[in-house]
Write a protein that holds these residues in place. Sequence first.
Motif, PDB file in Angstrom:
ATOM      1  N   GLY A  47      15.859  27.898  11.392  1.00  0.00           N
ATOM      2  CA  GLY A  47      14.730  28.359  10.603  1.00  0.00           C
ATOM      3  C   GLY A  47      13.366  28.225  11.246  1.00  0.00           C
ATOM      4  O   GLY A  47      13.178  28.511  12.429  1.00  0.00           O
ATOM      5  N   SER A  48      12.393  27.764  10.459  1.00  0.00           N
ATOM      6  CA  SER A  48      11.002  27.699  10.904  1.00  0.00           C
ATOM      7  C   SER A  48      10.762  26.634  11.964  1.00  0.00           C
ATOM      8  O   SER A  48       9.695  26.588  12.578  1.00  0.00           O
ATOM      9  N   LEU A  49      11.749  25.765  12.201  1.00  0.00           N
ATOM     10  CA  LEU A  49      11.573  24.701  13.186  1.00  0.00           C
ATOM     11  C   LEU A  49      11.685  25.215  14.617  1.00  0.00           C
ATOM     12  O   LEU A  49      11.198  24.584  15.547  1.00  0.00           O
ATOM     13  N   VAL A  50      12.347  26.349  14.794  1.00  0.00           N
ATOM     14  CA  VAL A  50      12.538  26.923  16.132  1.00  0.00           C
ATOM     15  C   VAL A  50      11.514  28.038  16.344  1.00  0.00           C
ATOM     16  O   VAL A  50      11.350  28.916  15.496  1.00  0.00           O
ATOM     17  N   ASN A  51      10.839  27.983  17.474  1.00  0.00           N
ATOM     18  CA  ASN A  51       9.866  29.021  17.805  1.00  0.00           C
ATOM     19  C   ASN A  51      10.586  30.355  18.010  1.00  0.00           C
ATOM     20  O   ASN A  51      11.470  30.473  18.858  1.00  0.00           O
ATOM     21  N   LYS A  52      10.202  31.368  17.241  1.00  0.00           N
ATOM     22  CA  LYS A  52      10.877  32.671  17.312  1.00  0.00           C
ATOM     23  C   LYS A  52      10.718  33.334  18.679  1.00  0.00           C
ATOM     24  O   LYS A  52      11.492  34.219  19.028  1.00  0.00           O
ATOM     25  N   GLU A  53       9.723  32.903  19.460  1.00  0.00           N
ATOM     26  CA  GLU A  53       9.565  33.469  20.807  1.00  0.00           C
ATOM     27  C   GLU A  53      10.797  33.206  21.666  1.00  0.00           C
ATOM     28  O   GLU A  53      11.078  33.965  22.594  1.00  0.00           O
ATOM     29  N   LEU A  54      11.521  32.151  21.377  1.00  0.00           N
ATOM     30  CA  LEU A  54      12.737  31.857  22.126  1.00  0.00           C
ATOM     31  C   LEU A  54      13.784  32.949  21.942  1.00  0.00           C
ATOM     32  O   LEU A  54      14.670  33.115  22.779  1.00  0.00           O
ATOM     33  N   THR A 196      -3.644  -1.829  14.955  1.00  0.00           N
ATOM     34  CA  THR A 196      -2.686  -1.233  15.891  1.00  0.00           C
ATOM     35  C   THR A 196      -2.943   0.270  16.010  1.00  0.00           C
ATOM     36  O   THR A 196      -3.060   0.975  15.007  1.00  0.00           O
ATOM     37  N   PRO A 197      -3.035   0.792  17.247  1.00  0.00           N
ATOM     38  CA  PRO A 197      -3.311   2.224  17.414  1.00  0.00           C
ATOM     39  C   PRO A 197      -2.143   3.102  16.963  1.00  0.00           C
ATOM     40  O   PRO A 197      -0.976   2.742  17.132  1.00  0.00           O
ATOM     41  N   VAL A 198      -2.493   4.234  16.384  1.00  0.00           N
ATOM     42  CA  VAL A 198      -1.526   5.203  15.885  1.00  0.00           C
ATOM     43  C   VAL A 198      -1.970   6.592  16.315  1.00  0.00           C
ATOM     44  O   VAL A 198      -3.166   6.893  16.334  1.00  0.00           O
ATOM     45  N   ALA A 199      -1.008   7.442  16.647  1.00  0.00           N
ATOM     46  CA  ALA A 199      -1.303   8.850  16.916  1.00  0.00           C
ATOM     47  C   ALA A 199      -0.324   9.698  16.109  1.00  0.00           C
ATOM     48  O   ALA A 199       0.843   9.349  15.961  1.00  0.00           O
ATOM     49  N   VAL A 200      -0.826  10.803  15.584  1.00  0.00           N
ATOM     50  CA  VAL A 200      -0.004  11.739  14.830  1.00  0.00           C
ATOM     51  C   VAL A 200      -0.225  13.126  15.424  1.00  0.00           C
ATOM     52  O   VAL A 200      -1.365  13.569  15.568  1.00  0.00           O
ATOM     53  N   VAL A 201       0.877  13.786  15.784  1.00  0.00           N
ATOM     54  CA  VAL A 201       0.782  15.145  16.339  1.00  0.00           C
ATOM     55  C   VAL A 201       1.666  16.071  15.509  1.00  0.00           C
ATOM     56  O   VAL A 201       2.869  15.829  15.357  1.00  0.00           O
ATOM     57  N   GLU A 202       1.057  17.097  14.968  1.00  0.00           N
ATOM     58  CA  GLU A 202       1.786  18.119  14.227  1.00  0.00           C
ATOM     59  C   GLU A 202       2.145  19.257  15.164  1.00  0.00           C
ATOM     60  O   GLU A 202       1.317  19.749  15.919  1.00  0.00           O
ATOM     61  N   LYS A 203       3.416  19.656  15.157  1.00  0.00           N
ATOM     62  CA  LYS A 203       3.933  20.769  15.960  1.00  0.00           C
ATOM     63  C   LYS A 203       3.533  20.631  17.437  1.00  0.00           C
ATOM     64  O   LYS A 203       2.907  21.510  18.019  1.00  0.00           O
ATOM     65  N   ALA A 204       3.917  19.504  18.017  1.00  0.00           N
ATOM     66  CA  ALA A 204       3.607  19.237  19.430  1.00  0.00           C
ATOM     67  C   ALA A 204       4.120  20.359  20.317  1.00  0.00           C
ATOM     68  O   ALA A 204       5.268  20.794  20.181  1.00  0.00           O
ATOM     69  N   SER A 205       3.265  20.864  21.180  1.00  0.00           N
ATOM     70  CA  SER A 205       3.523  21.907  22.181  1.00  0.00           C
ATOM     71  C   SER A 205       3.409  23.323  21.612  1.00  0.00           C
ATOM     72  O   SER A 205       3.482  24.290  22.364  1.00  0.00           O
ATOM     73  N   TRP A 206       3.226  23.490  20.300  1.00  0.00           N
ATOM     74  CA  TRP A 206       3.012  24.805  19.711  1.00  0.00           C
ATOM     75  C   TRP A 206       1.542  25.200  19.876  1.00  0.00           C
ATOM     76  O   TRP A 206       0.669  24.332  19.996  1.00  0.00           O
ATOM     77  N   PRO A 207       1.216  26.485  19.833  1.00  0.00           N
ATOM     78  CA  PRO A 207      -0.198  26.896  19.913  1.00  0.00           C
ATOM     79  C   PRO A 207      -1.056  26.287  18.805  1.00  0.00           C
ATOM     80  O   PRO A 207      -2.228  25.985  19.004  1.00  0.00           O
ATOM     81  N   GLU A 208      -0.478  26.103  17.608  1.00  0.00           N
ATOM     82  CA  GLU A 208      -1.232  25.566  16.470  1.00  0.00           C
ATOM     83  C   GLU A 208      -1.164  24.046  16.363  1.00  0.00           C
ATOM     84  O   GLU A 208      -1.489  23.472  15.314  1.00  0.00           O
ATOM     85  N   GLU A 209      -0.772  23.389  17.429  1.00  0.00           N
ATOM     86  CA  GLU A 209      -0.671  21.931  17.462  1.00  0.00           C
ATOM     87  C   GLU A 209      -1.955  21.261  16.953  1.00  0.00           C
ATOM     88  O   GLU A 209      -3.062  21.690  17.260  1.00  0.00           O
ATOM     89  N   ILE A 228      -2.457  17.797   7.448  1.00  0.00           N
ATOM     90  CA  ILE A 228      -1.126  17.674   8.050  1.00  0.00           C
ATOM     91  C   ILE A 228      -0.146  17.157   7.001  1.00  0.00           C
ATOM     92  O   ILE A 228      -0.390  16.144   6.364  1.00  0.00           O
ATOM     93  N   LYS A 229       0.967  17.882   6.825  1.00  0.00           N
ATOM     94  CA  LYS A 229       1.924  17.506   5.787  1.00  0.00           C
ATOM     95  C   LYS A 229       3.359  17.363   6.275  1.00  0.00           C
ATOM     96  O   LYS A 229       4.168  16.692   5.648  1.00  0.00           O
ATOM     97  N   LYS A 230       3.720  18.036   7.366  1.00  0.00           N
ATOM     98  CA  LYS A 230       5.106  17.966   7.830  1.00  0.00           C
ATOM     99  C   LYS A 230       5.165  18.367   9.301  1.00  0.00           C
ATOM    100  O   LYS A 230       4.139  18.639   9.919  1.00  0.00           O
TER     101      LYS A 230
END
Length: 260
Positions: A47-54, A196-209, A228-230
């Motif tokens: 579904g939406s988790l896979v980049n359709k460009e693939l 303690t340091p924290v980092a959150v990345v949504e859709k890492a490596s996608w254009p809309e990251e 950011i929600k999911k």
Amino acid sequence: MTVQDSTISQPPSHPVVFLGAGPGDPELITLKGRRLLDQADLIIYAGSLVNKELLTGVQGECFDSAGMDLEQILKHIIAGYRKGQKVVRLHTGDPAIYGAIREQMQWLDKEEIPYEVVPGVSSAFATAATLKKELTVPEVTQTVILTRQAGRTPVPERESLRNLAAAQATMCIFLSVSMMDKVAADLIDGGYTPETPVAVVEKASWPEEKKLTGTLANIDEKIKASGIKKTAMIIVGPALDMESTIASKLYDTKFKHEYR
């Protein structure tokens, strides 16, 4: 009919392939994965988790599994295999981590259908790359924990974030950003300091990251403000602190090492 004739009449049987698509960037699929995808006759993708460009330019018939249950997915896979098709089940990231492939493989085992698993780049490592961070730092932490917060899918109590926090290691927390307030509270209760340091990345490596940094004390507030929600990775731990100047011994001029 001779035995040879009978063999020829059977459709060729190619093992079903469980393939890791990588984190999103279509160039982060492996060379083997790209070849198998291009050669596939049937592709069932997550579904939406896979980049359709693939899927651009592939020759195979493609089915989105977002609306399917396990039985429906396996019916497609088994039917394709029995027709002699090259079947690819395309999962996001690496299928070994929260890929839900275990039950699919068990089903294929019962049907005596061969399969193989081709790894992919996990979103945990795509997130580290986006952040330009090393998850293991000499004399700070040499352990990386891949885990998640308990939600609709339970987590054994011995593996709760509160218990895992005692290790003070780097944590890559999947599928939990919508519960960041509880994640932070459990980690602090378990031993991490509020700073303690924290980092959150949504859709890492996608254009809309999107990426955020903060501390356990303020990251929930920052996430709520960001929207950011999911589909986000949380990384927590002292390895994110770039002030440490301790270097690896691997390339130290005084360190004798058999392999580099």
